[in-house]
Design an enzyme around this catalytic site. Structure first.
Site, PDB file in Angstrom:
ATOM      1  N   LYS A 202       0.816  -1.275  -0.112  1.00 41.41           N
ATOM      2  CA  LYS A 202      -0.018  -0.089   0.015  1.00 41.41           C
ATOM      3  C   LYS A 202       0.994   1.373  -0.138  1.00 41.41           C
ATOM      4  O   LYS A 202       1.664   1.443   0.860  1.00 41.41           O
ATOM      5  CB  LYS A 202      -0.872   0.003   1.280  1.00 41.41           C
ATOM      6  N   LYS A 260      -2.069  -1.551  -3.811  1.00 41.36           N
ATOM      7  CA  LYS A 260      -3.087  -0.234  -3.854  1.00 41.36           C
ATOM      8  C   LYS A 260      -2.139   1.056  -4.008  1.00 41.36           C
ATOM      9  O   LYS A 260      -1.249   1.012  -3.273  1.00 41.36           O
ATOM     10  CB  LYS A 260      -3.742  -0.018  -2.561  1.00 41.36           C
TER      11      LYS A 260
HETATM   12  C1  PBG Z   1      -6.856   3.565   5.219  1.00 49.35           C
HETATM   13  C2  PBG Z   1      -7.335   3.575   3.971  1.00 49.35           C
HETATM   14  C3  PBG Z   1      -7.096   4.248   2.918  1.00 49.35           C
HETATM   15  C4  PBG Z   1      -8.189   3.765   2.051  1.00 49.35           C
HETATM   16  C5  PBG Z   1      -8.554   2.435   2.405  1.00 49.35           C
HETATM   17  N1  PBG Z   1      -7.981   2.370   3.795  1.00 49.35           N
HETATM   18  C6  PBG Z   1      -6.729   5.631   2.874  1.00 49.35           C
HETATM   19  C7  PBG Z   1      -5.523   6.030   3.460  1.00 49.35           C
HETATM   20  O1  PBG Z   1      -4.496   5.196   3.691  1.00 49.35           O
HETATM   21  O2  PBG Z   1      -5.456   7.298   3.760  1.00 49.35           O
HETATM   22  C8  PBG Z   1      -8.146   4.511   0.540  1.00 49.35           C
HETATM   23  C9  PBG Z   1      -8.902   3.874  -0.429  1.00 49.35           C
HETATM   24  C10 PBG Z   1      -9.387   4.815  -1.408  1.00 49.35           C
HETATM   25  O3  PBG Z   1      -8.765   5.767  -1.806  1.00 49.35           O
HETATM   26  O4  PBG Z   1     -10.492   4.410  -2.258  1.00 49.35           O
HETATM   27  N2  PBG Z   1      -6.634   2.599   6.141  1.00 49.35           N
END
Ligand code: PBG
Length: 335
Positions: A202, A260
């Protein structure tokens, strides 16, 4: 008489592009509804279907509205949903305590979704940010996001979610060692059958903006709160490092590995697919959705074409599973 005599072209790739029938035979990648997971945003209340301004066509849903949505998704053949809660500010604190309430929004959402459609897979997010007054995925102390202290909380959160009936828990926090900690906690509480979908790679991405709007979960500014998530989410410049994260996640017991965002990281999806012995998921995130929807709204690109091309590209790169805000729309198109 022909003026240009080409060299003898007995090999002509265009033969396999000549009509839709032959293109179907030659097609390497298939996108099916089976691959799609729909992320859903839930909120307290009744009869609420509140559009998220930075994600046109996506809503914060109260649980009664979510149930309707889940039934619709099930009828379309979508195998799973991923739930994200919009928590009221008064319930947020530095420890994200609301995440441990067995009667909290997410446990109730899980039960409601299961009642609405028993076969729908319910995936829950394991991270502190929707519940944290600091807007971080872990506990902040002395200006740092504390890894090991956070692990205990994540494990407890996963157990609460599993207790409510979640099929898959998905740690999105990027703390080191969280998959093993969560696996141990689930097994110790009798949830041996609950799977872990790890957000393996991520990235600290600018494409999460609309999601943070949807949940009001952006890191808070002020005090000694870190302004971004770069000390735990990965550097967008790194690809090899994703394989180290994969190695750890597999060793720690992850059942599935996720990349991601998706489109800017197709090479990472490809790398994981080459090395992973478990299914690979990709999260086509909020910013990717927002860009496409906005360009289409302006008439600059064709919405359906760009949507199907994006999802197909993510599949081609190697994703077995795609979390996407287009899940419903794509499923309708595929039907
Ligand atoms: C945080 C989380 C995020 C997303 C899913 N879980 C954002 C972040 O890390 O600030 C983002 C998903 C998206 O942008 O569609 N645990």
């Amino acid at each position: 008489m022909r003026r240009f005599t080409p060299f003898s072209m007995h090999i002509r790739p265009r033969r396999l592009r000549a009509n839709s029938g032959i293109r179907r035979l030659a097609r390497e990648t298939h996108l099916a509804t089976d691959h799609l997971i729909a992320p859903l945003f839930v909120i307290e209340g009744e009869g609420i279907r509140e559009e998220i301004s930075s994600m046109p066509g996506q809503y914060r849903l109260s649980l009664d509205e979510m149930a309707k949505e889940v039934r619709e998704l099930a009828e379309l053949g979508i195998p799973g949903i991923a739930l994200f809660p919009k928590i009221e500010n008064v319930l947020k604190d530095a420890q994200g305590s609301a995440s441990l309430d067995p009667e909290g929004l997410i446990p109730r959402a899980v039960r409601t979704a299961k009642e609405a459609a028993g076969t729908m897979l319910v995936i829950t997010d394991v991270a502190l940010d929707p519940y944290s007054s600091d807007g971080h995925d872990g506990i902040v102390r002395k200006g740092r996001v504390q890894n090991d202290e956070t692990l205990e909380l994540l494990a407890d959160m996963a157990v609460v979610q599993a207790g409510a009936g979640a099929d898959i828990v998905a740690p999105s926090d990027m703390m080191d060692g969280r998959v093993k900690t969560i696996r141990n906690a689930l097994d110790a509480t009798g949830h041996t059958e609950v799977a872990i979908l790890s957000y393996t790679a991520k990235y600290a991405s600018a494409f999460y903006g609309p999601f943070r709007d949807a949940l009001d979960s952006a890191p808070r500014t002020g005090g000694d709160i870190p302004v971004d998530k770069k000390t735990y989410q990965m550097d967008p410049a790194n690809g090899e490092e994703a394989l180290r994260e994969l190695e750890l996640d597999l060793a720690e017991g992850a059942d599935m590995a996720m990349v991601k965002p998706a489109l800017p990281y197709l090479d990472v999806i490809y790398r994981l697919r080459q090395y992973s012995t478990v299914p690979v998921a990709a999260y086509h995130v909020s910013g990717e959705y927002a860009m496409l929807v906005t360009a289409a709204k302006n008439g600059w690109i064709d919405r359906q074409g760009a949507m199907m091309e994006s999802l197909t590209a993510i599949r081609r790169a190697g994703a077995d599973i795609i979390l996407t805000y287009f899940a419903k729309e794509a499923a309708k198109h595929l039907r």
